[in-house]
Every structure is written in C-alpha cells, then in structure tokens.
Write an enzyme that holds these catalytic residues in place. Structure first.
Site, mmCIF file in Angstrom:
data_model
loop_
_atom_site.group_PDB
_atom_site.id
_atom_site.type_symbol
_atom_site.label_atom_id
_atom_site.label_comp_id
_atom_site.label_asym_id
_atom_site.label_seq_id
_atom_site.Cartn_x
_atom_site.Cartn_y
_atom_site.Cartn_z
ATOM 1 N N ALA A 123 0.833 -1.196 0.000
ATOM 2 C CA ALA A 123 0.000 0.000 0.000
ATOM 3 C C ALA A 123 0.869 1.247 0.000
ATOM 4 C CB ALA A 123 -0.931 -0.023 1.222
ATOM 5 N N LEU A 124 1.094 1.769 -1.195
ATOM 6 C CA LEU A 124 1.905 2.977 -1.365
ATOM 7 C C LEU A 124 1.050 4.135 -1.892
ATOM 8 C CD1 LEU A 124 4.764 4.329 -1.550
ATOM 9 C CD2 LEU A 124 4.988 3.331 -3.821
ATOM 10 N N THR A 125 0.273 3.870 -2.935
ATOM 11 C CA THR A 125 -0.446 4.933 -3.647
ATOM 12 C C THR A 125 -1.527 5.603 -2.777
ATOM 13 O OG1 THR A 125 -0.070 3.784 -5.725
ATOM 14 C CG2 THR A 125 -1.848 5.398 -5.708
ATOM 15 N N PRO A 127 -4.314 9.418 -2.826
ATOM 16 C CA PRO A 127 -4.910 10.384 -3.759
ATOM 17 C C PRO A 127 -3.903 11.421 -4.277
ATOM 18 C CG PRO A 127 -6.408 9.953 -1.961
ATOM 19 C CD PRO A 127 -5.157 9.207 -1.633
ATOM 20 N N GLN A 280 -1.967 -12.094 -46.644
ATOM 21 C CA GLN A 280 -0.695 -11.545 -46.160
ATOM 22 C C GLN A 280 -0.877 -10.421 -45.142
ATOM 23 O OE1 GLN A 280 1.335 -10.638 -49.828
ATOM 24 N NE2 GLN A 280 2.244 -12.662 -49.942
ATOM 25 N N GLN A 337 -8.213 -7.454 -33.889
ATOM 26 C CA GLN A 337 -8.366 -7.210 -35.334
ATOM 27 C C GLN A 337 -8.436 -8.537 -36.099
ATOM 28 O OE1 GLN A 337 -8.852 -4.150 -35.969
ATOM 29 N NE2 GLN A 337 -9.088 -4.266 -38.183
ATOM 30 N N GLY A 340 -11.740 -10.143 -36.014
ATOM 31 C CA GLY A 340 -12.861 -9.441 -36.650
ATOM 32 C C GLY A 340 -13.939 -9.147 -35.622
ATOM 33 N N GLU A 365 2.436 0.361 -11.433
ATOM 34 C CA GLU A 365 3.866 0.125 -11.201
ATOM 35 C C GLU A 365 4.712 1.012 -12.116
ATOM 36 O OE1 GLU A 365 4.488 -4.114 -10.990
ATOM 37 O OE2 GLU A 365 2.838 -4.300 -9.567
HETATM 38 C C1 LIG Z 1 -6.016 -1.634 -10.760
HETATM 39 C C2 LIG Z 1 -4.859 -0.939 -10.095
HETATM 40 C C3 LIG Z 1 -4.076 -1.637 -9.207
HETATM 41 C C4 LIG Z 1 -3.034 -0.982 -8.513
HETATM 42 N N1 LIG Z 1 -2.320 -1.662 -7.552
HETATM 43 C C5 LIG Z 1 -1.510 -0.951 -6.726
HETATM 44 C C6 LIG Z 1 -0.928 -1.562 -5.578
HETATM 45 O O1 LIG Z 1 -1.090 -2.762 -5.342
HETATM 46 N N2 LIG Z 1 -0.195 -0.790 -4.714
HETATM 47 C C7 LIG Z 1 0.011 0.544 -4.926
HETATM 48 O O2 LIG Z 1 0.656 1.185 -4.115
HETATM 49 N N3 LIG Z 1 -0.497 1.148 -6.050
HETATM 50 C C8 LIG Z 1 -1.253 0.448 -6.934
HETATM 51 N N4 LIG Z 1 -1.817 1.060 -8.032
HETATM 52 C C9 LIG Z 1 -1.548 2.480 -8.272
HETATM 53 C C10 LIG Z 1 -0.759 2.752 -9.535
HETATM 54 O O3 LIG Z 1 0.594 2.401 -9.356
HETATM 55 C C11 LIG Z 1 -0.964 4.246 -9.901
HETATM 56 O O4 LIG Z 1 -2.293 4.349 -10.376
HETATM 57 C C12 LIG Z 1 0.029 4.718 -10.920
HETATM 58 O O5 LIG Z 1 1.304 4.850 -10.342
HETATM 59 C C13 LIG Z 1 -0.348 6.079 -11.537
HETATM 60 O O6 LIG Z 1 -0.688 7.016 -10.554
HETATM 61 P P1 LIG Z 1 -2.063 7.828 -10.720
HETATM 62 O O7 LIG Z 1 -3.148 6.850 -10.973
HETATM 63 O O8 LIG Z 1 -2.217 8.734 -9.568
HETATM 64 O O9 LIG Z 1 -1.891 8.676 -12.062
HETATM 65 P P2 LIG Z 1 -1.214 10.137 -12.159
HETATM 66 O O10 LIG Z 1 0.090 10.141 -11.486
HETATM 67 O O11 LIG Z 1 -2.232 11.144 -11.754
HETATM 68 O O12 LIG Z 1 -0.953 10.245 -13.723
HETATM 69 C C14 LIG Z 1 -1.903 10.806 -14.643
HETATM 70 C C15 LIG Z 1 -1.214 10.949 -16.005
HETATM 71 O O13 LIG Z 1 -0.141 11.895 -15.907
HETATM 72 C C16 LIG Z 1 1.066 11.300 -16.331
HETATM 73 N N5 LIG Z 1 2.170 11.846 -15.532
HETATM 74 C C17 LIG Z 1 2.260 11.966 -14.189
HETATM 75 N N6 LIG Z 1 3.429 12.510 -13.838
HETATM 76 C C18 LIG Z 1 4.112 12.715 -14.977
HETATM 77 C C19 LIG Z 1 5.389 13.247 -15.299
HETATM 78 N N7 LIG Z 1 6.246 13.649 -14.356
HETATM 79 N N8 LIG Z 1 5.752 13.324 -16.607
HETATM 80 C C20 LIG Z 1 4.915 12.889 -17.587
HETATM 81 N N9 LIG Z 1 3.703 12.382 -17.348
HETATM 82 C C21 LIG Z 1 3.299 12.297 -16.069
HETATM 83 C C22 LIG Z 1 0.888 9.811 -16.131
HETATM 84 O O14 LIG Z 1 1.742 9.047 -16.972
HETATM 85 C C23 LIG Z 1 -0.577 9.647 -16.507
HETATM 86 O O15 LIG Z 1 -0.701 9.576 -17.897
HETATM 87 C C24 LIG Z 1 -2.784 0.385 -8.780
HETATM 88 C C25 LIG Z 1 -3.559 1.069 -9.734
HETATM 89 C C26 LIG Z 1 -4.605 0.431 -10.381
HETATM 90 C C27 LIG Z 1 -5.440 1.222 -11.359
#
Ligand SMILES: Cc1cc2nc3c(=O)[nH]c(=O)nc-3n(C[C@H](O)[C@H](O)[C@H](O)COP(=O)(O)OP(=O)(O)OC[C@H]3O[C@@H](n4cnc5c(N)ncnc54)[C@H](O)[C@@H]3O)c2cc1C
Length: 387
Positions: A123-125, A127, A280, A337, A340, A365
């Site tokens: 659990a890292l992520t 809002p 092809q 694709q 179809g 990840e």
């Molecule tokens: C189904 C699912 C399972 C998951 N499982 C886990 C888990 O087990 N543990 C855990 O901790 N997390 C988990 N996650 C979290 C996941 O790792 C994050 O969703 C991911 O890192 C992206 O963060 P975010 O969703 O906040 O997107 P954001 O960071 O808000 O990104 C939004 C967009 O902005 C882009 N962006 C952001 N910063 C930059 C930058 N500096 N340069 C260019 N583009 C950028 C991104 O590429 C993306 O296109 C999970 C997510 C999902 C959807």
C-alpha cells in the site's frame, strides 16, 4: 541464474499443464463470480505457487529472478486474475520483508505467505501520491511501543482480501518527498485498519483492488520494517525495481495466450474461399505479435540474469516494464483485429476480456511516461558515472 535445470523444468511443466487443464476452462467462471474460487486458490497454494519468490528457509521456493520470470511467463498465459491472486505474495506483497525485514519479521510473516494462508499487499499509492509516489501524506506517529497511523491508500491490489499489508507512512512530520518515509507491516484485524469493497474496473474481473483506511491505527513498533525509520522509500524502490522485471514477464504471458488464440482463429476462419491466416495482411499482424513477444522475452530474461549477477539494472528494469507493457497492448489490439467482429463480441471470444484486462499494465507500477522519464534519467546517471 538457473540453479537446477531439471527441477525448474519440472516446475515449468507443472505450471504449463495447470494453466491449460485448470485455469483456461475456469476463466469464464472466474469472470462471472468476480473472484478466483476457493478450490482453485487452495489448489494453487498446495502447489506452492504463493511462495515462488520467498526464500526456502521461510517455506518458499526461493526462485532466482531468472527462474521467477520463467515461471511468471508460464503462469500468466491465462486470465490475469489467477496470477494477480498469487502475485502479491510472489511480488510486491512480500518483497519488502524479503529485502529489508528483520529476522523476526521474516519468521512471523513469510511462512504463512509462502503457504498461501495469508495474502499480502503493498500500500503505497494515495490520492495525492500516484506517479509522484514520494508525496505520501499518511502519517505514523510514535507513541510508546507503538506507531499510530492515520491516512488512506487507494488502488491497492488485493487490499479487500489481504491479511498482511506493507504500508508506507511518514514518520517525520516535518519531512517532504522520499525522506522521512518508513515502511510497516500491518495485520488485518488491527484496530483502526479498514478496507473498502473492490472497485468496479474496466477489466481484470476476479482481481480485487480497493482502498485501505487508517484511523488511529496502533501498530506495534516491532512491525517497523527493518527496525529503522526514514528508509521506507528506499525499501519501496528495491521492491519496485525487481517488480518491474517480474511485471514485464507477466505482460508477456497474456500476449502469448492472445496470439495463440488469434493464430488458431485465423487458421480456421475462412473468407473469400481461404483461411484468413493466408491473407498476407493478416499474416503481418500475427508476425508482428510473434516478433515483439520474442523481443520482450529475451529482454526480460537478460535483465533477470543481470540482476541475479548483482549488476545495476535500474535502467534495464524500466526498459523491460515499458517495452513489455506497451508490447502487450499492441498485441491485444492486433489480436482483436484478427478475430474481426468476434474480437468485440464477448459471447464469441475471450479476446475482448483479455484486451480489457491488459490495459492496466501500462498504468500501474509506473506509467509508461514515468518509465520513459526514468530511462533517460538512468542514462544520464550512467553517463555521469562514466566520466
Ligand atoms: C487496478 C490498479 C491496481 C493498482 N495496484 C496498486 C498496488 O497494489 N499498490 C500501490 O501502491 N499502487 C497500486 N496502483 C496504483 C498505480 O501504481 C498508480 O495508479 C500509478 O502509479 C499512476 O498514478 P495515478 O493513478 O495517480 O496517475 P497520475 O500520477 O495522476 O498520472 C496521470 C497521467 O499523468 C502522467 N504523468 C504523471 N506525472 C508525470 C510526469 N512527471 N511526466 C509525464 N507524465 C506524467 C501519467 O503518466 C498519466 O498519464 C494500482 C492502480 C490500479 C489502477
């Protein structure tokens, strides 16, 4: 590094057989139930699938990185839900303990995870901490021989069913960024910890993902991973570096399966008086899939071997995750694709489910964009080190 080829071949053979005999025929059942049924989980546990990456002294198989990715490429040739069920125990849910846990912590948690009796999660992520993972706001305040955790985590794989949570929280309230972050093990049942229902998602039915809430959650100080404050983000990066190679392998399996299905379809479906595989333009779609899958396989294997040799793979691990996840998306699109209309109609093929399932690989990840940035950052780091 392969330690014992005969033993590894036996394991890979068993997994290959299990995927075809048990996993494939039950895919629709898993999707409809929206869970991997208990009988299948117990079967996977009895076969030791939960303990692949956990060292032998704690009841696992202690696979090397090369052995792990070879197993992962076999096990992932079926609906993603199966390997996601075991995948936190063989990856992010146990790896912080394996890498940095104290002996006591390893003894207390790893054997149960290896046997599949306890499900782990990471659990890292949060809002405000997605791509910017070091921006976490969950706090852990020391209070006697406990830490008191407050905050929430979202998008956590297996959180709704997990027993053991690896949690990252800020122990230094004055700190920002990676500094001042510590890693904890929190057990289900600890007062103040609760989890949400699984989200409704685009794909991966049967793989529960949800939120974790901490409200004055009192965690024993002995559950501070490694017994050291302020090094949690370093632990997270160790876990994720290995996981990038592992996940790249897990992107390769579904691509192999999708291509198998598309090739079989193209070899039987006839239009204009001939099999569509003999057109092809269709053959080119299949050839591009096969070529890219092979490239991903070799890249993952070479990087896994380099890791086992103790080489710096921070650059190559990002390349693996970026290439294999994008490759899998391209393969999914081409295979739809080739099918179809049947590629879009859920009643006529399972390709449409795979197409939805694999979309996640490019998002979690580290999104593809974050890996692109990291690839250049690592190139610059190596360039500077060479001067
Ligand atoms: C189904 C699912 C399972 C998951 N499982 C886990 C888990 O087990 N543990 C855990 O901790 N997390 C988990 N996650 C979290 C996941 O790792 C994050 O969703 C991911 O890192 C992206 O963060 P975010 O969703 O906040 O997107 P954001 O960071 O808000 O990104 C939004 C967009 O902005 C882009 N962006 C952001 N910063 C930059 C930058 N500096 N340069 C260019 N583009 C950028 C991104 O590429 C993306 O296109 C999970 C997510 C999902 C959807």
């Amino acid at each position: 590094m392969i330690r014992d080829k005969a033993r590894l071949d036996a394991l890979l053979g068993e997994v290959n057989d299990w995927v075809r005999r048990v996993a494939h025929p039950n895919e629709q059942r898993v999707a409809e139930l929206d869970e991997v049924p208990r009988d299948i989980v117990e079967d996977m546990a009895a076969r030791g699938f939960f303990g692949w990456s956990i060292p032998e002294e704690y009841g696992g198989l202690g696979l090397t990185t090369e052995e792990l990715v070879m197993g992962a490429m076999e096990l992932s040739q079926c609906a993603v839900a199966y390997r996601a069920r075991v995948g936190t125990n063989t990856g992010i849910g146990s790896e912080a303990l394996v890498a940095d846990g104290t002996e006591d912590q390893k003894q207390r948690f790893l054997p149960r995870m290896a046997r599949g009796e306890a499900t782990g999660c990471l659990a890292l992520t949060e809002p405000n901490a997605g791509s910017e993972a070091s921006n976490i706001e969950t706090t852990a305040r020391r209070d006697g021989d406990h830490y008191v955790l407050n905050g929430m985590k979202r998008y956590i794989t297996n959180a709704p069913i997990a027993d053991v949570f690896t949690v990252f929280a800020r122990t230094d309230p004055e700190s920002t960024g990676a500094k001042g972050v510590s890693a904890f093990i929190v057990e289900r049942g600890t007062e103040g910890l609760s989890t949400s229902k699984p989200y409704k998602m685009m794909g991966q039915s049967g793989s529960p993902v949800g939120e974790v809430h901490f409200e004055d959650c009192r965690v024993p100080a002995e559950n501070l991973i490694g017994g050291q404050e302020g090094v949690g983000f370093r632990t997270a990066m160790k876990v994720l570096n290995k996981q990038r190679i592992h996940l790249a392998a897990l992107c390769t399996g579904p691509a192999i399966r999708m291509l198998d299905m598309a090739f079989a379809h193209a070899s039987t479906r006839e239009q204009f008086g001939q099999k569509v595989v003999d057109f092809q333009l269709v053959a080119a779609l299949l050839a591009d899939c096969r070529t890219e899958i092979e490239a991903a396989k070799q890249l993952v294997l070479a990087t896994a071997r380099a890791r086992d040799e103790g080489r710096d793979i921070a650059l190559e691990a990002s390349i693996c995750k970026y290439f294999a996840s994008e490759m899998c998306g391209r393969v999914a699109d081409r295979c739809v694709q080739v099918f179809g209309g049947a590629g879009f109609v859920a009643d006529h093929s399972s390709i449409e489910r795979y197409y939805r399932d694999v979309r996640l690989f490019r998002l979690y990840e580290g999104t593809s964009q974050i890996h692109q940035l990291n690839i250049v950052k690592q190139m610059q780091r190596r360039e500077a080190a060479a001067q």
